[in-house]
Design a protein around this motif. Sequence first.
Motif, short mmCIF file in Angstrom:
data_model
loop_
_atom_site.label_atom_id
_atom_site.label_comp_id
_atom_site.label_asym_id
_atom_site.label_seq_id
_atom_site.Cartn_x
_atom_site.Cartn_y
_atom_site.Cartn_z
N GLN A 52 100.65 50.70 27.45
CA GLN A 52 99.23 50.73 27.13
C GLN A 52 99.04 50.96 25.64
O GLN A 52 99.43 51.99 25.11
CB GLN A 52 98.52 51.83 27.92
CG GLN A 52 98.46 51.58 29.41
CD GLN A 52 97.94 52.79 30.18
OE1 GLN A 52 97.58 53.81 29.60
NE2 GLN A 52 97.92 52.70 31.50
N GLN A 53 98.48 49.98 24.94
CA GLN A 53 98.18 50.05 23.50
C GLN A 53 99.43 50.33 22.66
O GLN A 53 99.34 50.91 21.57
CB GLN A 53 97.12 51.13 23.25
CG GLN A 53 95.78 50.84 23.92
CD GLN A 53 94.75 51.89 23.66
OE1 GLN A 53 94.79 52.97 24.24
NE2 GLN A 53 93.81 51.60 22.78
N THR A 54 100.59 49.92 23.16
CA THR A 54 101.85 50.18 22.47
C THR A 54 102.75 48.96 22.60
O THR A 54 102.75 48.29 23.63
CB THR A 54 102.55 51.42 23.07
OG1 THR A 54 101.62 52.49 23.15
CG2 THR A 54 103.73 51.86 22.22
N THR A 55 103.53 48.67 21.57
CA THR A 55 104.36 47.47 21.57
C THR A 55 105.62 47.64 22.41
O THR A 55 106.09 48.75 22.65
CB THR A 55 104.79 47.12 20.13
OG1 THR A 55 105.66 48.15 19.63
CG2 THR A 55 103.58 46.97 19.21
N TYR A 93 99.09 58.44 21.93
CA TYR A 93 98.17 58.44 23.06
C TYR A 93 98.68 59.40 24.13
O TYR A 93 99.02 59.03 25.25
CB TYR A 93 97.99 57.03 23.62
CG TYR A 93 97.40 56.06 22.62
CD1 TYR A 93 96.03 56.02 22.38
CD2 TYR A 93 98.23 55.20 21.89
CE1 TYR A 93 95.49 55.13 21.46
CE2 TYR A 93 97.70 54.32 20.97
CZ TYR A 93 96.33 54.29 20.76
OH TYR A 93 95.79 53.43 19.84
N ASP A 149 95.69 41.42 30.10
CA ASP A 149 95.86 42.24 28.90
C ASP A 149 95.49 41.42 27.69
O ASP A 149 94.94 40.31 27.81
CB ASP A 149 97.30 42.78 28.81
CG ASP A 149 98.33 41.70 28.47
OD1 ASP A 149 97.98 40.49 28.50
OD2 ASP A 149 99.48 42.06 28.17
N THR A 306 92.48 56.17 16.93
CA THR A 306 91.69 55.07 17.47
C THR A 306 90.32 54.99 16.82
O THR A 306 89.83 53.90 16.51
CB THR A 306 91.54 55.23 18.99
OG1 THR A 306 92.84 55.30 19.59
CG2 THR A 306 90.78 54.05 19.59
#
Length: 368
Positions: A52-55, A93, A149, A306
Amino acid sequence: MKDKILSPSTASLLLNWYDRHGRQLPWRERPQDGRQMAADPYRVWLSEIMLQQTTVTAVRPYYEKFLALWPSIAQLAAADEEAVMVAWAGLGYYSRARNLLKCARLVATQLNGEFPRTAAQLQALPGIGPYTAAAVAAIAFRDPAAVVDGNVERVVTRLLAITTPLPAAKQLVREALLPIIPVERPGDLAQALMDLGATLCAPKRPACSLCPLQNQCHAFAAGTQEAYPVKLPKAQKPTRVGAAFLLIRQDQQIWLQKRADRGLLAGMTEVPTSNWTSRQDGVTTSDAAPLVANWQTAGKVRHTFTHFHLVLTVYKADYKAEIAADTTAAHRPNSLPENGWWRDLASLQDEALPNLMRKVIAQGLTPC
């Protein structure tokens, strides 16, 4: 978009491409002989929470570390929260890590260690939103859920030239995908779309000549690929400022403390800091230093969250026992806070330090 629907051949073209070119990832079961292998729900869930929101690049070592420490949902559920936060430190996060543990404990104790099998049921668990629920359901349980996504949004909005801006376009993407999800391979279709977006259908300079869906893409036909997905203008992030304080003993130990259990970076380890304010004239040592000492400026650290940018002025001082008796500044503290501890600089990896604090400590230890 009424006259624009995904072709019945879209799924088969994507799956054929995925079977040949899909990324090899540690949490993924690769298709063999055209059949989807059974995926471990625990591994799928763990990877999706981390992603989630991470590579993928950032997640890979953390995923492997977690599996080595806690190979099953039962073992993670029994883990100490501090140990989980330490293992997660640096991934960002941090509410994800706390919800990860809450979810593991709920599944282990109330659901007999078994994850629910549909997206609707999964979404009732801590830390699982619509995307994660759909991904786990499709990949682990072959639930025909539409997994959307950022990569999938980009692929489908280009294919159909969807001009509705995000986030409203997300529902249109979901509705476009539902009719083409194959009963036998919903998880593979989801991962094929993700991989296409992550590799060929990139935000800038997409490799359209290699794309299996080039002939179906409305944006490619019009030469407007980079116009999609349409996004509303982003609001400018405000900047907050503050101070951070490194107190170091002669035995190469640093003073640390735990952040409050609520709010940003809740429960993580930090060096003492001031409040973070929108005041642009900065924060001085007299405002928030943990105790009286010879504080020296060690530079600034910039970090982006964020919703805002943060600039911390870093101060450092050598700790000497006699400062506890210093009464030259009665309005400032003259003893160490009770909620902290000393830690060897050589063993900071054992602390739940977020990236911001790692930056602060590195800045404070850099020779002037």
